[in-house]
Design a protein around this motif. Structure first.
Motif, mmCIF file in Angstrom:
data_model
loop_
_atom_site.group_PDB
_atom_site.id
_atom_site.type_symbol
_atom_site.label_atom_id
_atom_site.label_comp_id
_atom_site.label_asym_id
_atom_site.label_seq_id
_atom_site.Cartn_x
_atom_site.Cartn_y
_atom_site.Cartn_z
ATOM 1 N N TYR A 109 0.836 -1.186 0.000
ATOM 2 C CA TYR A 109 0.000 0.000 0.000
ATOM 3 C C TYR A 109 0.874 1.240 0.000
ATOM 4 O O TYR A 109 2.087 1.170 0.214
ATOM 5 C CB TYR A 109 -0.923 0.005 1.214
ATOM 6 N N THR A 110 0.250 2.362 -0.294
ATOM 7 C CA THR A 110 0.983 3.617 -0.359
ATOM 8 C C THR A 110 0.543 4.483 0.798
ATOM 9 O O THR A 110 -0.634 4.722 0.991
ATOM 10 C CB THR A 110 0.696 4.321 -1.694
ATOM 11 N N GLN A 111 1.537 4.912 1.581
ATOM 12 C CA GLN A 111 1.223 5.742 2.731
ATOM 13 C C GLN A 111 2.088 6.986 2.653
ATOM 14 O O GLN A 111 3.311 6.902 2.571
ATOM 15 C CB GLN A 111 1.518 4.962 4.017
ATOM 16 N N ARG A 112 1.477 8.144 2.644
ATOM 17 C CA ARG A 112 2.191 9.418 2.489
ATOM 18 C C ARG A 112 3.181 9.332 1.332
ATOM 19 O O ARG A 112 4.360 9.634 1.481
ATOM 20 C CB ARG A 112 2.919 9.784 3.782
ATOM 21 N N LYS A 113 2.670 8.886 0.205
ATOM 22 C CA LYS A 113 3.453 8.789 -1.037
ATOM 23 C C LYS A 113 4.628 7.820 -0.937
ATOM 24 O O LYS A 113 5.490 7.785 -1.789
ATOM 25 C CB LYS A 113 3.939 10.178 -1.469
ATOM 26 N N GLN A 114 4.679 7.049 0.143
ATOM 27 C CA GLN A 114 5.744 6.053 0.273
ATOM 28 C C GLN A 114 5.148 4.674 0.018
ATOM 29 O O GLN A 114 4.117 4.339 0.580
ATOM 30 C CB GLN A 114 6.309 6.086 1.693
ATOM 31 N N HIS A 115 5.832 3.911 -0.843
ATOM 32 C CA HIS A 115 5.368 2.549 -1.075
ATOM 33 C C HIS A 115 5.748 1.658 0.097
ATOM 34 O O HIS A 115 6.917 1.609 0.483
ATOM 35 C CB HIS A 115 6.018 1.974 -2.338
ATOM 36 N N LYS A 116 4.765 1.002 0.668
ATOM 37 C CA LYS A 116 5.054 0.010 1.694
ATOM 38 C C LYS A 116 4.833 -1.357 1.058
ATOM 39 O O LYS A 116 3.691 -1.773 0.857
ATOM 40 C CB LYS A 116 4.112 0.158 2.896
ATOM 41 N N ILE A 117 5.922 -2.014 0.710
ATOM 42 C CA ILE A 117 5.804 -3.294 0.021
ATOM 43 C C ILE A 117 5.626 -4.426 1.037
ATOM 44 O O ILE A 117 6.402 -4.546 1.984
ATOM 45 C CB ILE A 117 7.035 -3.547 -0.871
ATOM 46 N N THR B 90 -4.113 -8.364 1.052
ATOM 47 C CA THR B 90 -3.586 -7.434 0.045
ATOM 48 C C THR B 90 -3.418 -8.151 -1.286
ATOM 49 O O THR B 90 -3.784 -7.621 -2.336
ATOM 50 C CB THR B 90 -2.233 -6.856 0.511
ATOM 51 N N GLN C 210 -7.335 -3.387 -6.026
ATOM 52 C CA GLN C 210 -6.210 -2.585 -5.553
ATOM 53 C C GLN C 210 -5.093 -2.676 -6.580
ATOM 54 O O GLN C 210 -4.875 -3.729 -7.170
ATOM 55 C CB GLN C 210 -5.742 -3.158 -4.207
ATOM 56 N N LEU D 10 2.015 -2.538 -6.694
ATOM 57 C CA LEU D 10 3.093 -1.548 -6.624
ATOM 58 C C LEU D 10 4.134 -1.815 -7.700
ATOM 59 O O LEU D 10 4.981 -0.977 -7.987
ATOM 60 C CB LEU D 10 3.744 -1.572 -5.238
#
Lengths: 334, 363
Positions: free
Chosen positions: A14-22, A49, A58, A61
């Motif tokens: 998911y993307t959190q504050r424009k950061q990819h969390k893989i 996910t 969804q 990434l």
């Protein structure tokens, strides 16, 4: 076998504050028609996910999901709905609709804006209900059905969508054991008889081991392992995926058991089921069976009783419970 | 093997097609009631006109008295049409809101949409008074388009607030939130009215009671087209609303655009609720209870049946309530909302107490 879904170098998260969390990456695997595949993994490994990404809800990434060669996330929703159907955990509140009408909703991608059903639609609805073994439920209101019956209807509805692939997310979560077994058998039958690809995520390891044609095992860290359930047991992938303190996977029984530091040992004699279950009870209390132990437990049949011998003393117990509580109260020495 | 899969044709061996449980025969019954109440509305009042006289007046037959024709045409017909259209509009908006928010107690009034519209109207009226516009001085000020625009704006603002809150709170919390918005709006309206003069405040207070009697022929060119657009767009959304009964993820998986469905349906609800509130004032309970009565009568949640069902039934209930208000009472003058509360509050109680699962909603 027909290749229906292809996951190519898929990275999910998911993307959190424009950061990819893989959560998991480099997933490359194919889903074939006619197979029941179970996705298993510990909580937090990214099962949901992955399911959401595969079903198009969804975006990935990285990498892509191909459905019959086309990128799934580029397909228009209605087009995708004709190829892929979903069954979810949540309890559906269908209101005052009969089970038949709920299954008929599965025809929506195929009908015009009025939702009018043709004879062909009715035929497919009836076939779906029959395949799901839900003929006797068809005329009842959804609100009157039990959780297990509802999920059967939701499976029939997913089938009525005439998809190539059915994706089921934790659909057995709220069901009791007989209902879970029934749904799994139904899905196996559907996969084998209709040639559809069926992917099911579940927490239920035991049932997945028994029913899946293929397992997708997603451990924490996202290194997806794929194979027949037995392959994954034998190569240790199973133990690895669920490796955590206090729990161990027993390759012989195919089940998890609590780690015990086996400090005490007994000899066990006897045969058959009685001995097997006595062994289990002993292991639960951290007592392991060994040829060299001083204490002997004899499991006798007809009448059932348990005789514990230690040197010259011997004691008799009528049930395993008596035996174990005797050991726990230290009335006997091992 | 590929070919056997792709050419697989389903064929049910046992034809199980259960008889539909939808009670379609309720339609002609409600239609008859609609006609009956419509004629009674035209006939009953301080001047009694027998039904035969009403029919004669409508058809222009000889035995109709001139006073009858005048009373019907100028006074009772606009009120009756307003009740029929208002009931249909509010009932439809209520159904749309209940399905969209998955909330059995939703409705234009319960969610605060009516209050938003009231506040919008109050602001427009006051603003006009403060700048000294003279159009307020006559009663016809309600026909002004700006009133409807103000109502719609207020309605939309409340709706945006509700949409933002709805995802985070439970069904009951949302309802309390909506009711509080209503009280808040009433408070603001009282404050705002201080800036108007007494006669304007009195006109506004009358409107604020809610009544179909304040609607005249000159209002229809705005009211009817807006309501018609709302009703027709509501009809067109029957299929996606059915899919939404399963929840948003299922609806999406059936190829329904949930976002578009939301936007079109909520716009439709505003087009239905705001103009009716602008001309008739706040009408309580109707939008909330009509969908429940329709589900019970037709025994279905299928919007292809329910949407025409709530239109017709909404009209019938509104006509009946207005008829009850205008019965020739000797002493009392009844308020429309008092009658609505008499019908509505027990229905809401029944929904809360007995209906938790049977109507397919969970509170």
């Amino acid at each position: 076998m027909k290749k229906i879904l292809q996951l190519e170098n898929l990275s999910i998260g998911y993307t959190q504050r424009k950061q990819h969390k893989i959560v998991a990456k480099d997933i490359t695997v194919d889903l074939f028609g006619g197979e029941l595949v179970c996705l298993l993994g510990p909580n937090g490994a990214g099962k949901s996910t992955l399911m959401r990404t595969i079903s198009g809800a969804q975006k990935p990434l990285g990498g892509q999901v191909l459905l019959e060669g086309k990128v799934i996330h580029d397909l228009p929703a209605r087009h995708l709905a004709k190829k892929l159907s979903l069954v979810l955990t949540e309890r559906v509140q269908g209101g005052l609709l009969t089970a038949y009408e709920i299954v008929a909703l599965g025809r929506y991608p195929h009908t015009t804006w009025t939702g009018k059903l043709t004879d062909k639609d009715h035929d497919i609805i009836q076939w779906s209900i029959e395949m799901a073994g839900a003929n006797e439920l068809a005329g009842r209101m959804l609100a009157e059905l039990s959780d297990g019956e509802r999920q059967k209807i939701m499976v029939a509805r997913a089938l009525a969508q005439e998809p190539e692939v059915m994706i089921l997310d934790e659909v057995t979560a709220f069901l009791d054991l007989p209902r879970r077994v029934e749904i799994m058998q139904l899905l196996r039958k559907l996969a084998h008889q209709t040639g559809k690809a069926i992917l099911l995520s579940t927490h239920d390891m035991d049932l997945a081991l028994r029913s899946a044609d293929r397992l997708w095992l997603l451990p924490k860290g996202g290194d997806l392992q794929v194979g027949a359930p037995e392959d994954l047991v034998l190569n240790g992938a199973f133990e690895h995926a669920f490796a955590s303190e206090g729990v161990a996977f027993n390759r012989q029984s195919g089940a998890f058991q609590m780690y015990q530091s086996y400090q005490r040992t007994v000899q066990l004699s006897g045969k058959g089921e009685g001995m097997l279950w006595t062994k289990r009870a002993l292991e639960r209390d951290g007592i392991t069976v060994s040829e060299s132990a001083n204490t002997i437990i004899e499991v006798q049949n007809d009448p059932d009783r348990w005789v514990l011998r230690n040197g010259n003393t011997s004691q008799q117990f009528e049930t395993i419970y008596d035996l174990m509580s005797g050991i726990r109260r230290e009335e006997v020495t091992l | 093997m590929d070919s056997t899969i792709t050419t697989y044709t389903p064929r049910a061996t046992t034809k199980v097609k259960p008889k539909s449980q939808v009670r379609l025969y309720v339609f002609p019954i409600i239609a008859l009631l609609f006609i009956l109440f419509f004629l009674l509305e035209l006939g009953i009042g301080s001047v009694h006109i027998p039904i035969s006289g009403v029919v004669a007046s409508l058809l222009g037959l000889g035995q109709a008295e001139d006073t009858w024709i005048k009373i019907i045409n100028e006074l009772r017909m606009p009120r009756t049409i307003a009740a029929a259209v208002g009931g249909a509009a509010l009932g439809t908006a209520g159904l749309q809101l209940q399905t969209l928010f998955r909330n059995p107690l939703a409705g234009p009034w319960a969610l605060g949409l009516t209050a938003g519209a009231q506040l919008g109207v109050a602001l427009v009226v006051t603003a006009a008074a403060v700048v000294g516009s003279s159009f307020l001085e006559n009663l016809a000020f309600f026909s002004n388009l700006s009133i409807v625009a103000g109502a719609m704006l207020g309605c939309v603002l409340v709706l945006l607030l509700i949409v933002a809150v709805a995802r985070r709170v439970s069904t009951i919390t949302l309802l309390i939130f909506g009711l509080m918005l209503g009280y808040l709006a009433q408070g603001l309206i009282s404050v705002i009215l201080h800036f108007t003069n007494q006669s304007q405040a009195k006109i506004f207070a009358g409107w604020n009671d809610g009544s179909f009697s304040g609607v005249y022929w000159e209002h229809f060119p705005i009211l009817i087209p807006l309501a018609a657009i709302g009703l027709i767009s509501g009809m067109l959304m029957a299929k996606p609303l059915n899919a939404l009964l399963l929840g948003e993820r299922y609806a999406h998986s059936l190829g329904i655009s949930v976002k578009r469905t939301r936007i079109v349906t909520l716009t439709s609800a505003v087009l239905l609720a705001a103009p009716v509130t602008a001309y008739c004032g706040p009408i309580l309970f109707l939008g909330l209870i009509v969908p429940h009565l329709a589900r019970g009568l037709f025994n279905t949640s299928d919007h292809r049946v329910l949407i025409p069902g709530v239109m017709l039934l909404g009209g019938v209930i509104a006509l009946a309530a207005d008829l009850f208000v205008h019965l020739p009472w000797e002493r009392h003058f009844l308020h429309l909302n008092a009658v609505n509360a008499l019908i509505g509050a027990p229905v809401v109680m029944w929904v809360i107490l007995r209906n938790r699962r049977m109507r397919g909603f969970e509170l």
